[in-house]
Design a protein around this motif. Structure first.
Motif, mmCIF file in Angstrom:
data_model
loop_
_atom_site.group_PDB
_atom_site.id
_atom_site.type_symbol
_atom_site.label_atom_id
_atom_site.label_comp_id
_atom_site.label_asym_id
_atom_site.label_seq_id
_atom_site.Cartn_x
_atom_site.Cartn_y
_atom_site.Cartn_z
ATOM 1 N N GLY A 40 0.574 -1.194 0.239
ATOM 2 C CA GLY A 40 -0.298 -0.027 -0.433
ATOM 3 C C GLY A 40 0.628 1.070 0.146
ATOM 4 N N TYR A 41 0.138 2.711 0.377
ATOM 5 C CA TYR A 41 1.129 3.503 0.809
ATOM 6 C C TYR A 41 1.338 4.279 1.732
ATOM 7 C CZ TYR A 41 -2.716 6.336 -1.580
ATOM 8 O OH TYR A 41 -3.914 6.429 -0.847
ATOM 9 N N THR A 42 1.096 5.193 2.337
ATOM 10 C CA THR A 42 0.937 6.207 2.881
ATOM 11 C C THR A 42 1.266 7.806 2.728
ATOM 12 O OG1 THR A 42 3.256 6.647 4.001
ATOM 13 C CG2 THR A 42 1.457 4.410 4.987
ATOM 14 N N ARG A 77 3.647 7.294 -0.039
ATOM 15 C CA ARG A 77 5.104 6.615 -0.071
ATOM 16 C C ARG A 77 4.801 5.333 0.629
ATOM 17 N NH1 ARG A 77 9.111 9.785 -0.676
ATOM 18 N NH2 ARG A 77 9.324 11.472 -0.090
ATOM 19 N N ALA A 78 5.360 4.112 -0.926
ATOM 20 C CA ALA A 78 5.138 2.551 -0.378
ATOM 21 C C ALA A 78 5.288 2.123 0.862
ATOM 22 C CB ALA A 78 5.409 2.361 -2.025
ATOM 23 N N TRP A 79 4.916 0.877 1.008
ATOM 24 C CA TRP A 79 5.138 0.660 1.858
ATOM 25 C C TRP A 79 4.359 -0.278 1.874
ATOM 26 C CZ3 TRP A 79 1.226 -2.988 3.656
ATOM 27 C CH2 TRP A 79 0.051 -2.315 3.706
ATOM 28 N N MET A 106 8.224 6.311 4.305
ATOM 29 C CA MET A 106 7.712 7.433 4.932
ATOM 30 C C MET A 106 9.064 7.894 5.308
ATOM 31 S SD MET A 106 4.559 6.693 7.411
ATOM 32 C CE MET A 106 5.841 7.440 9.132
ATOM 33 N N PRO A 107 9.572 9.425 5.412
ATOM 34 C CA PRO A 107 10.888 9.958 5.629
ATOM 35 C C PRO A 107 12.021 9.488 6.573
ATOM 36 C CG PRO A 107 9.226 11.689 5.125
ATOM 37 C CD PRO A 107 8.759 10.459 5.161
ATOM 38 N N VAL A 147 -4.242 -0.041 2.410
ATOM 39 C CA VAL A 147 -3.916 -0.652 1.742
ATOM 40 C C VAL A 147 -4.045 -1.219 -0.174
ATOM 41 C CG1 VAL A 147 -5.519 -2.619 2.433
ATOM 42 C CG2 VAL A 147 -3.406 -3.463 2.085
ATOM 43 N N GLU A 148 -2.998 -1.144 -1.194
ATOM 44 C CA GLU A 148 -3.938 -1.620 -2.300
ATOM 45 C C GLU A 148 -4.236 -3.443 -2.585
ATOM 46 O OE1 GLU A 148 -4.875 0.507 -4.303
ATOM 47 O OE2 GLU A 148 -4.008 2.156 -3.140
#
Length: 156
Positions: A40-42, A77-79, A106-107, A147-148
């Protein structure tokens, strides 16, 4: 099980299911391995607070990923996270061993984050929910975890 349903956790500090799948009574067999991969991403504000993701079987935590507070506001930002679950024994006093690992871009969390592997007790004679959750430490409309895709594989 493949789930492409988008689930979003935003503006809350409540632990929320990103993925859930019920494994039926008697389906967990000693020696089997399950692999769950979630992506997913944030989006986050500059002081997002920690984002914690957990894998659970039958409500019991198998491990957690903790991505620290972001150093600056970011979007898309992908995770990814992965659970490897081994069923060691079955019955009302069965056991399962899980390892959770993943990465967030995330940074403040641009490195691989690995949770400690853990053995738990599991009653394989009843239905067990396999869940993957997310929880923000700080509620904000700009803290988004989505979540993707989620793919659960059973490996015999």
């Amino acid at each position: 099980d493949i789930d492409a349903t988008e689930v979003t956790v935003t503006n809350t500090t409540t632990e929320t299911d990103l993925y859930a799948h019920t494994i039926g009574a008697g389906e967990l067999v000693a020696g089997e391995v399950y692999r769950l991969r979630v992506t997913g991403y944030t989006d986050n504000q500059a002081t997002s607070g920690t984002l914690t993701m957990r894998a659970r079987l039958g409500g019991t935590s198998l491990g957690a990923l903790s991505f620290g507070s972001a150093t600056g506001a970011q979007t898309d930002r992908a995770w990814w996270a992965e659970l490897e679950l081994v069923i060691r024994s079955t019955g009302s006093g069965g056991t399962a061993y899980g390892t959770v690992h993943g990465q967030s871009m995330m940074p403040s969390a641009s490195q691989v984050q690995t949770a400690t592997s853990k053995q738990i007790g599991v009653n394989t004679t009843i239905d067990n929910a396999l869940t993957f959750t997310a929880q923000w430490a700080t509620a904000s409309a700009t803290n988004v975890c989505k979540v993707e895709t989620a793919v659960l594989q059973k490996i015999n």
